[in-house]
Each structure stands twice: as C-alpha cells, then as structure tokens.
Design an enzyme around this catalytic site. Sequence first.
Site, short mmCIF file in Angstrom:
data_model
loop_
_atom_site.label_atom_id
_atom_site.label_comp_id
_atom_site.label_asym_id
_atom_site.label_seq_id
_atom_site.Cartn_x
_atom_site.Cartn_y
_atom_site.Cartn_z
N THR A 155 32.85 13.39 3.92
CA THR A 155 32.50 13.62 5.33
C THR A 155 31.49 12.55 5.75
O THR A 155 30.96 11.81 4.92
CB THR A 155 31.89 15.03 5.52
OG1 THR A 155 30.63 15.09 4.83
CG2 THR A 155 32.81 16.11 4.97
N LYS A 200 26.80 8.77 1.65
CA LYS A 200 25.50 8.19 1.25
C LYS A 200 24.33 9.17 1.42
O LYS A 200 23.30 9.02 0.78
CB LYS A 200 25.23 6.94 2.09
CG LYS A 200 26.24 5.84 1.88
CD LYS A 200 25.94 4.60 2.70
CE LYS A 200 26.27 4.75 4.17
NZ LYS A 200 27.69 4.83 4.50
N GLU A 234 30.67 5.72 -6.66
CA GLU A 234 30.87 4.26 -6.56
C GLU A 234 31.07 3.83 -5.10
O GLU A 234 30.61 2.76 -4.69
CB GLU A 234 32.08 3.85 -7.41
CG GLU A 234 32.38 2.37 -7.47
CD GLU A 234 31.31 1.57 -8.21
OE1 GLU A 234 31.19 1.70 -9.42
OE2 GLU A 234 30.58 0.83 -7.53
N VAL A 288 28.14 2.54 -2.18
CA VAL A 288 27.53 1.21 -2.06
C VAL A 288 28.62 0.14 -2.14
O VAL A 288 29.37 0.08 -3.10
CB VAL A 288 26.50 0.96 -3.18
CG1 VAL A 288 25.86 -0.42 -3.02
CG2 VAL A 288 25.43 2.04 -3.17
N GLY A 336 31.47 -0.34 -0.77
CA GLY A 336 32.89 0.02 -0.68
C GLY A 336 33.67 -0.17 -1.96
O GLY A 336 33.41 0.48 -2.98
N GLY A 367 36.70 -2.68 15.77
CA GLY A 367 36.48 -1.47 14.97
C GLY A 367 35.50 -1.67 13.83
O GLY A 367 35.35 -0.80 12.97
N ASP A 426 21.47 1.38 7.46
CA ASP A 426 22.61 1.58 6.56
C ASP A 426 22.42 0.79 5.26
O ASP A 426 22.62 1.33 4.16
CB ASP A 426 23.90 1.15 7.26
CG ASP A 426 25.11 1.23 6.34
OD1 ASP A 426 25.54 2.35 6.04
OD2 ASP A 426 25.60 0.17 5.90
N LYS A 458 21.73 2.25 1.20
CA LYS A 458 22.46 1.79 0.00
C LYS A 458 21.48 1.22 -1.03
O LYS A 458 21.67 1.40 -2.24
CB LYS A 458 23.51 0.76 0.41
CG LYS A 458 24.62 1.37 1.26
CD LYS A 458 25.47 0.29 1.93
CE LYS A 458 26.56 0.90 2.80
NZ LYS A 458 27.17 -0.10 3.71
N GLY A 508 36.10 0.32 4.82
CA GLY A 508 37.53 0.46 5.03
C GLY A 508 38.04 1.71 4.34
O GLY A 508 37.53 2.11 3.30
#
Lengths: 328, 328
Positions: free
Chosen positions: B84, B113, B137, B140, B142, B195, B209, B213, B307
């Site tokens: 979520t 996160k 995993e 951080v 992706g 996007g 953000d 991370k 992504g």
Amino acid sequence: MKLWKIALIGLGSVGRGVAQVLKDNPQFIIIAAADSKSGVINPSGLDIEVLLAKKKTTGRCGDPKLSAARIAAEADYDILIEVTPTNSVTGEPALSTIKTALLRSKHVVTSNKGPVSLASAELLGIAEEKNVGFLFEGTVAGAVPILRGIKYGLAGNKITALYGVLNGTCNYILTRMEGEGLTYEQALAEARDLGYAEADPSSDINGTDAAIKLVILANTMLGMNVTLADVNQTGISGLTVAALHMANINGQSIRLIASLNPEKNTLEVSPRLLPKDNPLVVSGTLNAVTVETEYAGAITFIGRGAGSVETASAILADLLFITDKYDR
Amino acid sequence: MKLWKIALIGLGSVGRGVAQVLKDNPQFIIIAAADSKSGVINPSGLDIEVLLAKKKTTGRCGDPKLSAARIAAEADYDILIEVTPTNSVTGEPALSTIKTALLRSKHVVTSNKGPVSLASAELLGIAEEKNVGFLFEGTVAGAVPILRGIKYGLAGNKITALYGVLNGTCNYILTRMEGEGLTYEQALAEARDLGYAEADPSSDINGTDAAIKLVILANTMLGMNVTLADVNQTGISGLTVAALHMANINGQSIRLIASLNPEKNTLEVSPRLLPKDNPLVVSGTLNAVTVETEYAGAITFIGRGAGSVETASAILADLLFITDKYDR
C-alpha cells in the site's frame, strides 16, 4: 562461536590478502597453508604473521615435502580456499585440489578462474551431492558482488542480455589513451609500471581474461553450457589514438566489452563504441557489468575488478555465506 | 513443489505488478487480496485476471466488509505482501498489518517505506523471534538489489560511507535542466506529464523520499539507529539553470545525493556537485548507490528506482529468498 578451520592454498598476492583479512575475523583459523613449493599444517592454528614472514624471507611457507595436494587430501579443515594462479587450459593443479576437497565433503572457496571456467558444472554437482558450498565470487569482477547480486538480488528474473567491462588492464589502457592521448604502447608501458599489467599481458590484451570471466557468468548464472572456444574474441591491440579521438568527438568512448545473449547463445569480447553516459564507461582499472532482465530492467554493478584485498573481500563474503548457511 | 499461499495487501500500481509477476511463478497462489476499500479470500487461490478486472471496472477487488486488517489476522496464508502507499508519519495502516502477520509467524515482504523507516528494529525483532522472513528490498532503489547486495555480496566489509541517488523524480528534473536547459518549473511539469512526478511532488522535491530510504539503509544495513529527523535535508527547488550550466562548464553535474557516514553518525540529503565521470551521475529516473567499504573499495549499484514491474521484481526476489531459506 564455532571455529572454522581453513586450508589456504596459494600464498601469492591474493593469498596474502586473504590471510590479512582473516586476522580480523577470529571465527576462522588457518590450520594449513601451501604455496607452489611447500606446505605447513598446524591443527591448532597457524600464526599468520609468522607464516607470511617466513614466506617473505625464505620464499617458502613450510616443508617442501608437504604439497597442496596432500593438504587437500589429508588435513582436517572445514573450508579450502584455493587462490593459486589461473591456468585456463587445464585448470591444474587447482582443479584437482578443489575436486579432492569437495569429494571429502569440504567446502571450497576460490578466486581461480581456471577450474570454474572449465568444470563448473561438475564441481557444483559434487558440491550439491556432498551438501557443501562451492563459491567463487572473486573469479569475476573482483570485489564487485556480481554473482551473488544476480543469484539473490535478481532471483526470478529472466536475464535477456549481459554486458561488462571485465578486464581492468584493458580499461586502464583505453582510459589513458582516451584521456591523455597516449599511444597503445605508451599506455601499456604505464600500466606495467603501475603493476596493472603483467610482464606478459597477452591474455588481458587479447581479450582472453575477459572471455574466461564471461564463460563463468554464462555457465554458472545463466544456465548456458559453453567454453572459451565459443567466445568470439577481439582484443584492443589494434586500437589507435585516432579511433578513440574520433569516438570522443561524437560523445562516445571505446571500451572492451564482454557480452552475451542467452537466447541467441552468442558470446563476444570486442572493443565497442558506447555513449559516454553509459554506466559501463568506467575509468581506470574499474570493472562494470550491466545485466538486462525481464522485470528489473538493466542493473549495473561497478567496482574494483582486481587487487589483493579486493579479491580477499569477495572470498570473505563467500566464507561468511558458508558459515551462515551451513552452521547447523 | 510446495505451494506458497500469498495474501496481497494493496492493489495499486505495485500490487498489480506483483499480481502479474506471480502469474508466471506457479509455486505462489494468491489466496487473499485487499485494497483500501475491500477484500477477498479464496483458500484455493484467486484467479488473478478476474481479480484485476474486477478492481479495474468497479474500483474494488472484493467485499467492503473484508478489510486488510482482517485478512492479515484471519486468512490462512504463508506470506503477506504489503504494497500500500507509504505513510511516513505513522506508517499506518501498513505497520499494524505487518505486525499482525509477523506475530502470527507469517513471512512478510513489503515495498512500503513507512513501516520499515519507522520500526525496522521492532519488526525484524519479531521476525527473528518467530523465525520468519521480513524482507523489504523494494523499499530502496526499486529493482536495484542494494540491500541484498550489501548483506550478502559485501558481507564482512565495514561500510565507511554510502552515497546515493535515491529519488528518480529529482534526478529526472536535474537531468533535463542540465541537458536541455529547461527551468526547474518546466522540467517538473514535464516529469508530471510523463507520470514520473505525483500531483503533489513535494516529498520527492524537498528530499524527504530520499531521506526515508537513507534511514532504511542506515538502520537495516549499517546498524545505526536514526529517524527522519536526524537527516540534514535540502531539496532541489532552489536550483537554477545557471547553476547547472556553471557546473557543466567545469565538467561537473549536480545531483541530489543522499549520504551517510556511520562513524560520524551523519545523514544528509542535498544537491551536490560531482565530476561527470562519477558513477552516481546517472541520467533520467535511474537510481544509483555507492557503498565505500574497508576491503572492497567503492562498489556502485545502478538501475531503475521505481515502476510497477521493477518494484515487483524486488518483491519476487524477496519471495524466492524466503521460499529457498524456509522450505524445510
């Protein structure tokens, strides 16, 4: 804390780096060591400083009658570390040493590209049958955790292609030709002076060293079944300053790229033009590998591809993987 | 082959990516799913196509009376996947969902996160006590296997510093300002159109953000004990085209760099000047992390930082790690 008993086969640059690193990790004791001329066993643990000092002053670490083969076959170790020089034609004597240890149900860690490029399927098969670890992170790209990165970090991804700068000597020469306008001969002489190229640098320069690492990646990470003869190989000795200059004008660099395509079953080592912002355009002796995958896209790993302590770092990571997995 | 029963909490972009990826991996069956408004359980396995079609056409995946909390507490799954949206202040509702699952001795995989940056020590403690996996995993960088790369690839190395481009939105904006001379506002508008930036991009732009991370890396990989408030944080909104142009003239680029020094206990997110050949100078939405270590030197990991399918790739690697480790 369980004590892990180590047999250290090879006391050249990498072996000495391993010995240094193990001093800081007291769960490991070296109970046997061998160089090409002699060997020594002490079941309660060798003094690493004494071992290295003896090797340095006498050229031998121990008794000429005690060979690496005998240590592998008879000593009471848990993990054998094989770090002798690579023989890419027969893999020997490392191949026999490793096989002996695995057949005795001993774990093996190596940075020796010979046995892994020639016989990874057989050796991994024995390791699986005996339920021991056979790990070789240090064979490809030195300290860069490319094998474990693919196996555990990209698990479940289909790899569609792989490209890499796998030879630091060639990369150093190309970087210096490009950046300083040195000729190939000048850059090679400089690499020799700095210890980046060996007295006979032919296996670096003609692409063989990179090709061997590509074979290891292909067979152990991508499920291929190939040999050095399957690699289409071109070295860097034909490159001119003019070619690098022309590339530079167009915003490109030339690097010796090892590449493979598992679907087409093709493997190649050759100088390639790359845009300067491609992550593979690394400087100096660095190595870099880009893995193209189905879900994760392209992932690139960059770091030092050689060096005594750097390779020892990969070996230490392998050792700790074994102690974590098999400590039951 | 053991069948692993999955509860999938979250059916946004990442959740749909996970569902797609699991279709190709038949050892996993989704036996429960939830979005923010509803839930559905089928002990013999949900049809993924039907689930996604229902979500798409009705905006709900199931019964409004069946919440994520109830699924976490009552459904008969082996692994809960929590994907979520991140709430970086309370971590909720994900934090409670994850805790419920772990306390029931269920494995948990998440890309959220919030809970990991706020409560990793507590959650990892419960997981260890219950002997289950708690893996993240995807939180951080992706698809880039940075956590597993450090933990297993660089095991035994002391990390002396870490630097990273951890926010793809900022990196895209800086790349476009540098390469095309766009103003900050123009580049941000373009990122929105494509996007890459959300309607409210403030947590990307102001560095929050990336800071979250960084906190996850610090606490889970470097043994630190820090919170978001410990990060000295500067965003990119004050940067001008002139500043980027000036950097360019000097052969440098500006990137938003998250950095930490475990010895000095300092954490920082701020725009930094880097030489263009630094591996962290990546283009577009890429992420990159350099880890400086005692033995291995500097190792850099580069790849797609966000992504749907890319994050699903990290989640799949976590799932396969669990099935490998706990399949006894």
